[in-house]
Design an enzyme around this catalytic site. Sequence first.
Site, PDB file in Angstrom:
ATOM      1  N   ASP A   6      43.913 -14.958  58.099  1.00 32.03           N
ATOM      2  CA  ASP A   6      45.312 -15.058  57.679  1.00 32.03           C
ATOM      3  C   ASP A   6      46.069 -15.866  58.725  1.00 32.03           C
ATOM      4  O   ASP A   6      45.630 -15.979  59.880  1.00 32.03           O
ATOM      5  CB  ASP A   6      45.951 -13.671  57.533  1.00 32.03           C
ATOM      6  N   SER A   7      47.222 -16.392  58.306  1.00 36.03           N
ATOM      7  CA  SER A   7      48.058 -17.124  59.258  1.00 36.03           C
ATOM      8  C   SER A   7      48.585 -16.181  60.351  1.00 36.03           C
ATOM      9  O   SER A   7      48.916 -16.631  61.442  1.00 36.03           O
ATOM     10  CB  SER A   7      49.228 -17.769  58.521  1.00 36.03           C
ATOM     11  N   CYS A  69      45.071 -15.198  52.874  1.00 41.25           N
ATOM     12  CA  CYS A  69      46.391 -15.814  53.048  1.00 41.25           C
ATOM     13  C   CYS A  69      46.608 -16.638  51.800  1.00 41.25           C
ATOM     14  O   CYS A  69      45.852 -17.581  51.531  1.00 41.25           O
ATOM     15  CB  CYS A  69      46.379 -16.710  54.294  1.00 41.25           C
ATOM     16  N   GLU A 166      56.630 -10.990  60.118  1.00 37.68           N
ATOM     17  CA  GLU A 166      55.748 -11.328  61.242  1.00 37.68           C
ATOM     18  C   GLU A 166      56.436 -11.026  62.576  1.00 37.68           C
ATOM     19  O   GLU A 166      55.810 -10.577  63.526  1.00 37.68           O
ATOM     20  CB  GLU A 166      55.412 -12.822  61.129  1.00 37.68           C
ATOM     21  N   CYS A 201      51.875 -13.180  48.682  1.00 35.78           N
ATOM     22  CA  CYS A 201      51.825 -13.472  50.116  1.00 35.78           C
ATOM     23  C   CYS A 201      51.363 -12.190  50.784  1.00 35.78           C
ATOM     24  O   CYS A 201      51.869 -11.103  50.472  1.00 35.78           O
ATOM     25  CB  CYS A 201      53.203 -13.869  50.628  1.00 35.78           C
ATOM     26  N   HIS A 203      51.877 -10.854  53.473  1.00 37.14           N
ATOM     27  CA  HIS A 203      52.853 -10.067  54.226  1.00 37.14           C
ATOM     28  C   HIS A 203      53.685  -9.158  53.321  1.00 37.14           C
ATOM     29  O   HIS A 203      54.197  -8.136  53.772  1.00 37.14           O
ATOM     30  CB  HIS A 203      53.818 -10.991  54.978  1.00 37.14           C
TER      31      HIS A 203
END
Length: 291
Positions: A6-7, A69, A166, A201, A203
């Site tokens: 993932d980013s 991601c 994040e 997404c 997140h």
Amino acid sequence: MIGVFDSGHGGLTILQALQQRLPRQGFIYLGDHANAPYGQRSPDEIFALTQQSVATLFGLGCTLVILACNTAAAVALRRLQQEWLPQHFPHHRCLGVLVPMIEEIAHNPWHSVAGQSDWDRQPETLGVFATRATVASGAYVHEVMKRAPRLRVFQQACPDLAGLIEAGAEEDVLAPLVTRYVGELQAQLGDAVLDSVVLGCTHYPLVEHLFRAALPENTRLVSQPQRTAESLTAYLFRHPEMKRFGQLPAEIRAYTTGNAEEVTLLASRYFPRHLRFQQLPNHAHRMQHHA
Ligand code: DGL
């Protein structure tokens, strides 16, 4: 080991579901925190960063990598699968997180949540909340058109949300933002009913309760971590050479291109099992934002 990329640490939502579903399987997680968020980057940047991280996971011994991601999967997966893997890693595989979601929406029986009456019709509208890059890629629309052309897809970019999650933003900051994005999606629909929603997404499941609170009661929210875990289980059944089941508890290693201490602390808010992130020494280059 199976790689999970993932980013940042949103992909821990996927890792958690994978680990619960496949407790004897070892995983290596990589978060490219030094270069997150990906959602505002150009497709070429996202491709280059994703390719670099996948190569790193291959170098760490993974033969299968899940792009946990949506942005990386939407923008880079097909090109990796069609151009890069066959040439450079013909025996390695990369899978994404979009198709399991769409297959669920397109083919599976339509359940309601507890206490509400069952739908007696197929879903007609699908809302997709995602990063700007995922929306711009059109990948969700493309995949839905292939599998369920009857569905009308409404995409809503949420440009600030992943970055704030994040950064560890509190709910009083996140809740009004989620409400605003849900309102913007509803405005696109006009009088149509919003049947189903994808949090596209990794997140966003971390604030799923905020989406749930802002969405109409009858709108179905499809769980991406759950669907990805089911889909990987089915994949490993078809490709037993890819699985490495060992003793319990199976090993989980976690790496970041960012600050390992900070990431370890942040991840402890979201992941039940203690994960000590290690810094990747050879993956330190930082790409400037051009978008
Ligand atoms: N984790 C990424 C995704 O699922 C989004 C976060 C980012 O913008 O880097 O799309």
